[in-house]
Design a protein around this motif. Structure first.
Motif, PDB file in Angstrom:
ATOM      1  N   ALA A  74     -11.874   0.749  59.823  1.00 48.18           N
ATOM      2  CA  ALA A  74     -12.327  -0.641  59.865  1.00 48.18           C
ATOM      3  C   ALA A  74     -11.195  -1.609  59.587  1.00 48.18           C
ATOM      4  O   ALA A  74     -11.258  -2.767  59.991  1.00 48.18           O
ATOM      5  CB  ALA A  74     -13.458  -0.855  58.857  1.00 48.18           C
TER       6      ALA A  74
ATOM      7  N   HIS B 210     -13.872  -5.627  57.035  1.00 49.13           N
ATOM      8  CA  HIS B 210     -13.188  -5.066  58.206  1.00 49.13           C
ATOM      9  C   HIS B 210     -12.066  -6.001  58.629  1.00 49.13           C
ATOM     10  O   HIS B 210     -12.067  -7.193  58.323  1.00 49.13           O
ATOM     11  CB  HIS B 210     -14.150  -4.857  59.378  1.00 49.13           C
TER      12      HIS B 210
ATOM     13  N   TYR C  15      -9.934  -2.965  64.352  1.00 47.69           N
ATOM     14  CA  TYR C  15     -10.502  -1.619  64.536  1.00 47.69           C
ATOM     15  C   TYR C  15      -9.437  -0.698  65.100  1.00 47.69           C
ATOM     16  O   TYR C  15      -8.715  -1.049  66.045  1.00 47.69           O
ATOM     17  CB  TYR C  15     -11.683  -1.711  65.493  1.00 47.69           C
TER      18      TYR C  15
ATOM     19  N   ASP D  20     -14.397   3.242  58.927  1.00 49.20           N
ATOM     20  CA  ASP D  20     -15.654   2.860  59.583  1.00 49.20           C
ATOM     21  C   ASP D  20     -16.565   4.082  59.703  1.00 49.20           C
ATOM     22  O   ASP D  20     -17.739   4.042  59.337  1.00 49.20           O
ATOM     23  CB  ASP D  20     -15.354   2.271  60.961  1.00 49.20           C
TER      24      ASP D  20
END
Length: 669
Positions: free
Chosen positions: A577, A614, A617, A653
């Motif tokens: 994340a 976050h 990604y 994540d």
């Protein structure tokens, strides 16, 4: 109140306001130290907005009997303004030269009873090289009849022959009166009375790990004593950042910044930006490197032409018609106005030819399906998928794309999507689907045309998958929100986030890891542990007694019921994340060996320090040879060795171990 046309006039800032029956009127000006000091005033009978001329900086907003909503204690140039941070080409880091953009010319673009639109422009030329950013910048302001507010937008342009440079951030800032505006609201569950800026002064507060965060030790309002104030605690994703602002109780007045579209913002719908914070300050951030770092710096070459429109945004003012009403109802009214502005997008009234109206835009629709035979033999509708158009690039490049426009929507439960009001141009279609790892990209360039609809038909996303799931940790949603977020230290609390869904926004959570794991690192046992309770939300460094830091190694323990096939490969999927100055190393069944996989140093997201869940990604695929796995007990070691700061680390994540493709799926953990 009777309807009144919009009036525009110019005045000297040292004399009383004069209003003529004409919609724009000039009169003889006095001088001050040999210079004219001009102001442009917009007035529609509801509010009056004063803008310095030719600088284009807001110096006063008069509304509901308050002579100026802006911070009268500040210098006039430090009240309402567009600003940016830039640097020379080749510069490192995210610091640069601050520029509160001061225009050099003024023009009336539209002037009638229904609308006045003003332009304040700064034109670049080679004599300014190294002094100001090499951009033509035009700031515009619009006031409409019967509108309780005004609009602003800007047009930035870099010509091909101009110098290369870097652009770190740009925004619109409004600083309000600290004696009036004490209550801030940005969501139904993120609103509160706020400390005063004076509470952050050195003799009333203690600076914490970085200057933005302070502990209020002797605030003027005792209710805030012992709380942490930090502007990053009020960050928000673009997709949710539609309206935020402040409420004054006496008289009840609301000051709201409404952003009806994200099309001009950088890095897609999940990019996080600042909103409002102690000042009282409210921001409309068009671009920033927060929660991403250098990956999001706009870097322009010396032969690169570029032009982009930012905004319009709407500054909305409201008040109570009922003297005994609840001032907090102004937030509900602001949300309703936000919905109106979103419905009206794209606006029809901006006069710039660089801002296309609805009939000059196109639409794209279709359906997204997911194909994952290990989940379902049939196609799976991409329920809730984020689907968007962004400039052509690699898979997932939209999250670091900073120069073009992006247009996003969410698919319905059957996977159907419709993206409306797209600027003409070349795009790729991108998507990601909650519940599945990875990114989708439609490889063919899409070029929407003005007034036309493009129907894409059925599109199929095949997420990364080699074999059946042996075990998994977390939920693939690109955040670490489902993992264990501890209570903050009692010494460092923001009361807004006590028993709050966004508990991760508390200050200092990185230090709670060492409190919970003082002697050894986290160990997670598949089938026994619960990731909502036993997987710490961030793999951070551990602080030692001598104020140094050390890296950490987490273990995932699992069982294989039968021996692994030594000739086949298992696949470990690691979705991150966020990462900040970190490295992820993977070892299997022997912590002392050289890592089977290393990411190298990754990330400058700074999410841990800035209370996010976050940043950018990242997805890694690690092949594990079957000869490294054992029948019975196995351990995967995840090491983050970088350790010069408390903010270095990783947020996961989702993690999944897949069996080999030939597996029958019976090897249960």
């Amino acid at each position: 109140m009777p309807s009144q046309g919009v009036k525009l006039y110019v005045q000297d800032k040292h004399v009383l306001t004069l209003c003529f029956p004409l919609f724009i009127s000039f009169f003889v000006l006095t001088t001050f130290f040999g210079f004219y000091h001009l102001q442009v005033v917009l007035d529609n009978g509801i509010l009056q907005v004063t803008i310095s001329n030719p600088d284009g900086i807001l110096t006063a907003i008069q509304y509901n009997g308050i002579d100026n909503l802006l911070a009268v204690e500040n210098q006039e140039a430090d009240r309402g303004y567009w600003d940016l941070v830039w640097n020379l080409a080749g510069s490192k880091g995210t610091k640069g030269k601050f520029d509160r953009i001061e225009a050099t010319s003024f023009e009336v673009i539209v002037e009638n009873e229904d609308q006045v639109e003003l332009s304040f422009t700064r034109t670049w030329n080679p004599s300014l090289e190294g002094k100001v950013v090499p951009l033509n910048i035009e700031k515009r302001f619009i006031m409409l009849r019967n509108s309780s507010g005004f609009y602003t937008y800007a047009i930035y342009e870099h010509l091909k022959e101009w110098p290369a440079f870097n652009l770190d951030r740009f925004r619109v800032a409004f600083k309000l009166r600290k004696d009036k505006f004490h209550y801030m609201a940005m969501a139904d569950n993120r609103q509160r009375y706020m400390p005063l800026p004076d509470d952050r002064l050195p003799y009333r507060s203690q600076t914490l790990a970085y200057p933005e965060a302070v502990l209020l030790v002797d605030p003027m309002e005792t209710e805030f004593r012992g709380e942490v104030d930090d502007k990053y605690q009020y960050s928000c994703e673009n997709k949710d950042n539609r309206v935020h602002g402040w409420i004054c109780n006496d008289p009840p007045v609301g000051f709201w910044q409404i952003t009806p579209s994200d099309e001009f913002r950088s890095a897609g719908p999940h990019k996080q930006n600042l909103t409002s914070h102690v000042g009282p300050t409210t921001l409309a951030v068009m671009h920033s490197v927060h929660y991403s770092g250098e990956d999001l710096i706009l870097k322009f070459g010396s032969n690169e032409a570029w032009k982009k429109v930012f905004g319009p945004i709407f500054i909305y003012l409201n008040s109570l018609s009922d003297a005994g009403g609840n001032p907090l109802s102004l937030w509900e009214d602001a949300k309703q106005q936000m919905r109106i502005e979103v419905q009206d997008w794209p606006y029809t009234f901006p006069a710039s030819q660089d801002f296309p109206q609805s009939h000059q835009r196109g639409n794209v629709s279709g359906r997204l399906l997911v194909k994952d035979r290990y989940v379902c033999k049939d196609y799976i509708p991409a329920n809730g998928a984020y689907v968007g158009l962004a400039p052509p690039g690699d898979v997932g490049s939209w999250q670091s794309e900073v120069k073009g426009y992006q247009f996003w929507t969410r698919a319905d439960e059957d996977g159907y999507f419709c993206i409306n009001n797209i600027w003409t141009g070349d795009y790729n279609l991108y998507a990601w689907v909650p519940g599945f790892i990875g990114d989708y990209k439609y490889d063919v360039i899409i070029t929407p045309s003005a007034g036309y609809d493009i129907f894409m038909g059925d599109l199929v996303y095949e997420p990364p998958r080699d074999g059946p799931t042996l075990w998994e940790i977390g939920v693939p949603d690109r955040t670490a929100a489902e993992f264990y977020v501890p209570d903050p230290s009692p010494m460092f609390v923001n009361r807004l986030y006590v028993n709050h869904p966004d508990r991760f926004r508390q200050y200092g959570l990185w230090e709670r890891y060492a409190d919970l794991y003082p002697d050894r690192d986290l160990v997670y046992t598949v089938g026994v542990s619960d990731y909502t309770k036993d997987w710490f939300f961030a793999q951070v460094t551990r602080k030692n007694d001598d104020n140094t830091y050390q890296g950490t190694t987490w273990q995932i323990k699992f069982k294989l019921d039968c021996a692994a096939n030594e000739t086949e490969t298992y696949k470990l999927r690691l979705a991150l994340a966020t990462a900040h100055a970190a490295e992820l190393q993977v070892r299997v069944n022997d912590d002392g060996k050289s890592p089977l996989f290393s990411s190298g140093q990754i990330g400058k997201d700074n999410t841990i320090a800035r209370h996010g869940i976050h940043g950018l990604y990242r997805l890694y695929h690690v092949g594990i040879p079957g000869n490294l796995l054992l029948e019975g007990d196995n351990t995967i070691f995840l090491t983050q060795p970088k350790s010069t700061s408390p903010f270095q680390g990783i947020m996961y994540d989702y993690i999944r171990l897949e069996g080999p493709a030939s597996s029958n799926g019976n090897k249960k953990p």
